[in-house]
Write a protein that holds these residues in place. Structure first.
Motif, PDB file in Angstrom:
ATOM      1  N   GLU A  10       2.216  -3.234  -1.301  1.00 41.45           N
ATOM      2  CA  GLU A  10       1.320  -4.390  -1.303  1.00 41.45           C
ATOM      3  C   GLU A  10       2.193  -5.631  -1.126  1.00 41.45           C
ATOM      4  O   GLU A  10       3.153  -5.827  -1.869  1.00 41.45           O
ATOM      5  CB  GLU A  10       0.541  -4.459  -2.615  1.00 41.45           C
ATOM      6  N   TRP A  62      -1.148 -12.156   0.617  1.00 38.95           N
ATOM      7  CA  TRP A  62      -2.029 -12.901  -0.287  1.00 38.95           C
ATOM      8  C   TRP A  62      -1.840 -14.409  -0.119  1.00 38.95           C
ATOM      9  O   TRP A  62      -2.797 -15.179  -0.251  1.00 38.95           O
ATOM     10  CB  TRP A  62      -1.738 -12.488  -1.731  1.00 38.95           C
ATOM     11  N   ARG A  87      -5.351 -16.274  -1.016  1.00 40.30           N
ATOM     12  CA  ARG A  87      -5.673 -15.727  -2.328  1.00 40.30           C
ATOM     13  C   ARG A  87      -4.646 -16.150  -3.380  1.00 40.30           C
ATOM     14  O   ARG A  87      -4.944 -16.184  -4.574  1.00 40.30           O
ATOM     15  CB  ARG A  87      -5.751 -14.203  -2.258  1.00 40.30           C
ATOM     16  N   THR A 121       1.361 -10.127 -10.030  1.00 41.44           N
ATOM     17  CA  THR A 121       0.354  -9.528 -10.898  1.00 41.44           C
ATOM     18  C   THR A 121      -0.936  -9.170 -10.166  1.00 41.44           C
ATOM     19  O   THR A 121      -1.401  -8.028 -10.229  1.00 41.44           O
ATOM     20  CB  THR A 121       0.041 -10.469 -12.078  1.00 41.44           C
ATOM     21  N   GLN A 122      -1.547 -10.125  -9.474  1.00 36.98           N
ATOM     22  CA  GLN A 122      -2.818  -9.850  -8.803  1.00 36.98           C
ATOM     23  C   GLN A 122      -2.670  -8.817  -7.676  1.00 36.98           C
ATOM     24  O   GLN A 122      -3.518  -7.921  -7.560  1.00 36.98           O
ATOM     25  CB  GLN A 122      -3.426 -11.155  -8.281  1.00 36.98           C
ATOM     26  N   PRO A 123      -1.629  -8.896  -6.833  1.00 34.18           N
ATOM     27  CA  PRO A 123      -1.449  -7.820  -5.846  1.00 34.18           C
ATOM     28  C   PRO A 123      -1.270  -6.443  -6.484  1.00 34.18           C
ATOM     29  O   PRO A 123      -1.762  -5.439  -5.957  1.00 34.18           O
ATOM     30  CB  PRO A 123      -0.181  -8.257  -5.087  1.00 34.18           C
ATOM     31  N   LEU A 152      -2.563  -5.405  -9.432  1.00 35.15           N
ATOM     32  CA  LEU A 152      -3.859  -4.939  -9.916  1.00 35.15           C
ATOM     33  C   LEU A 152      -4.764  -4.534  -8.754  1.00 35.15           C
ATOM     34  O   LEU A 152      -5.527  -3.568  -8.856  1.00 35.15           O
ATOM     35  CB  LEU A 152      -4.519  -6.032 -10.758  1.00 35.15           C
ATOM     36  N   HIS A 153      -4.669  -5.263  -7.647  1.00 33.82           N
ATOM     37  CA  HIS A 153      -5.453  -4.914  -6.462  1.00 33.82           C
ATOM     38  C   HIS A 153      -5.031  -3.547  -5.930  1.00 33.82           C
ATOM     39  O   HIS A 153      -5.899  -2.710  -5.581  1.00 33.82           O
ATOM     40  CB  HIS A 153      -5.256  -5.981  -5.391  1.00 33.82           C
ATOM     41  N   ALA A 154      -3.722  -3.300  -5.850  1.00 33.89           N
ATOM     42  CA  ALA A 154      -3.224  -2.021  -5.346  1.00 33.89           C
ATOM     43  C   ALA A 154      -3.652  -0.874  -6.246  1.00 33.89           C
ATOM     44  O   ALA A 154      -4.005   0.216  -5.763  1.00 33.89           O
ATOM     45  CB  ALA A 154      -1.701  -2.065  -5.215  1.00 33.89           C
ATOM     46  N   GLY A 168      -6.352  -0.804  -8.120  1.00 33.44           N
ATOM     47  CA  GLY A 168      -7.782  -0.590  -7.894  1.00 33.44           C
ATOM     48  C   GLY A 168      -8.068   0.085  -6.567  1.00 33.44           C
ATOM     49  O   GLY A 168      -8.895   1.003  -6.491  1.00 33.44           O
ATOM     50  N   GLN A 169      -7.390  -0.366  -5.508  1.00 29.69           N
ATOM     51  CA  GLN A 169      -7.604   0.215  -4.185  1.00 29.69           C
ATOM     52  C   GLN A 169      -7.223   1.686  -4.146  1.00 29.69           C
ATOM     53  O   GLN A 169      -7.880   2.506  -3.495  1.00 29.69           O
ATOM     54  CB  GLN A 169      -6.783  -0.555  -3.138  1.00 29.69           C
ATOM     55  N   ARG A 207      -7.208   3.628  -6.702  1.00 28.32           N
ATOM     56  CA  ARG A 207      -7.878   4.310  -7.818  1.00 28.32           C
ATOM     57  C   ARG A 207      -6.867   5.028  -8.718  1.00 28.32           C
ATOM     58  O   ARG A 207      -7.114   6.124  -9.217  1.00 28.32           O
ATOM     59  CB  ARG A 207      -8.934   5.295  -7.299  1.00 28.32           C
TER      60      ARG A 207
END
Length: 329
Positions: free
Chosen positions: A119, A124, A129, A143-145, A147-149, A151-152, A154
């Motif tokens: 990621e 971003w 973003r 941090t946000q990348p 958490l996104h990775a 989630g993406q 799973r």
């Protein structure tokens, strides 16, 4: 039974001391090999990796090419040998990483036949973003990348190379760390880990972070690297580099860390104790060009590698804890 396996870095055949000791006992107790501290740490790390991988459906291992993630990956190779590692590796690329480390990361992933998920923080920033920080440091932007990775992909379990000796916030964290639906960590809401029992259970939307190296120290890591013959990026060893001093650290001259008008550039023999964002990771003066010399140097050091060389941890007294609460590594 004595199990032999190939080293992840060099292909040399080694024998697990813990398995050898168990084999001697099972063979009739004729000879007992006492376990060393490194044997016990290795066995604990392998246990954590196997336990989490067995309990969860979609684990992933954070792999940046830094020494702690390299050792953790080495333990994962041992945990599942002769089968391949049954989960991918994940890297959050700040765009300011050392090129030597990225090259090492890619070479290692190819050698082991792993699936690498990356990621990019730069993506971003490009789409709005995230915004660049005034100080130019990108480590806090991961941090946000991350958490996104998670989630993406799973991913329900994330292996990290954090150690308790690195920083006081990391010293608070258990081997298994529950993260809520927002990926956040609550240091007051941690599960007990009595009798080395691990509990990675969680609700849908949550995930856990697992730290196989929790009980290791920087010296343990280097002694294990020496014992196992593990390859690392060359910048962990003494080399000449153009640097300039800022906030008591030697920063490398490069596209992401440029000296200001009053900062003088000089060529020095340095090495890195930790590798991260080039704009906030400092080098230390050192003649240590071999693993044995680094082991001796680390044994004599009175500063942790993060305290000595990471500017992002100096933002405030609670810089790391604040970031971890938000979902950082």
């Amino acid at each position: 039974m004595t199990i032999t396996l190939a080293s992840a870095s060099s292909g040399a055949v080694t024998t697990s001391s813990a398995d050898a000791a168990a084999g001697n006992s099972a063979a009739g107790g004729a000879r007992h090999t006492p376990l060393t501290q490194l044997d016990l740490l290795e066995a604990e790390g392998i246990h954590v990796i196997r336990e989490v991988a067995g309990e969860l459906e979609r684990p992933v291992l954070l792999f940046s090419g830094g020494k702690d993630s390299v050792v953790m990956l080495h333990l994962a190779v041992k945990a599942f040998w002769p089968a391949p590692i049954p989960f991918p590796v994940l890297h959050i690329d700040t765009g300011h990483n050392f090129p030597e480390v990225l090259a090492f990361r890619d070479r290692t992933v190819e050698q082991l036949g792993l699936r690498l998920v990356v990621e990019h923080v730069q993506d971003w920033i490009d789409d709005g973003r995230l915004r660049e920080r005034a100080d130019g440091t990108r480590n806090p932007l991961q941090t946000q990348p991350l958490l996104h990775a998670i989630g993406q992909g799973r991913f329900d379990g994330v292996f990290g190379g954090g150690r308790r000796d690195e920083e006081k916030a990391r010293a608070k964290e258990r081997i298994i760390s529950l993260r809520d639906d927002f990926g956040q960590w609550d240091p007051r809401n941690q599960r007990p880990e009595l009798w080395n029992l691990l509990n990675p259970r969680h609700r849908a939307g949550q995930h856990v972070r697992a730290f196989p190296l929790s009980n290791w120290t920087e010296l343990d890591v280097w002694r294990y690297i020496e014992r196992e013959g593990i390859e690392l990026p060359a910048l962990y060893y003494a080399h000449e580099r153009e640097v300039f001093e800022r906030d008591g650290m030697w920063l490398a001259v490069g596209p992401h860390s440029t000296p200001r008008d009053h900062e003088q550039v000089s060529a020095r023999t340095v090495r890195y104790r930790t590798v991260g964002d080039m704009s906030c990771t400092g080098a230390v003066d050192s003649p240590a060009a071999t693993v044995a010399e680094v082991v001796a140097e680390v044994a004599a050091s009175t500063l942790t590698e993060r305290g000595a060389t990471r500017a992002d941890d100096r933002i405030s007294e609670a810089a790391m804890e604040d970031r971890k609460k938000e979902g950082y590594f």
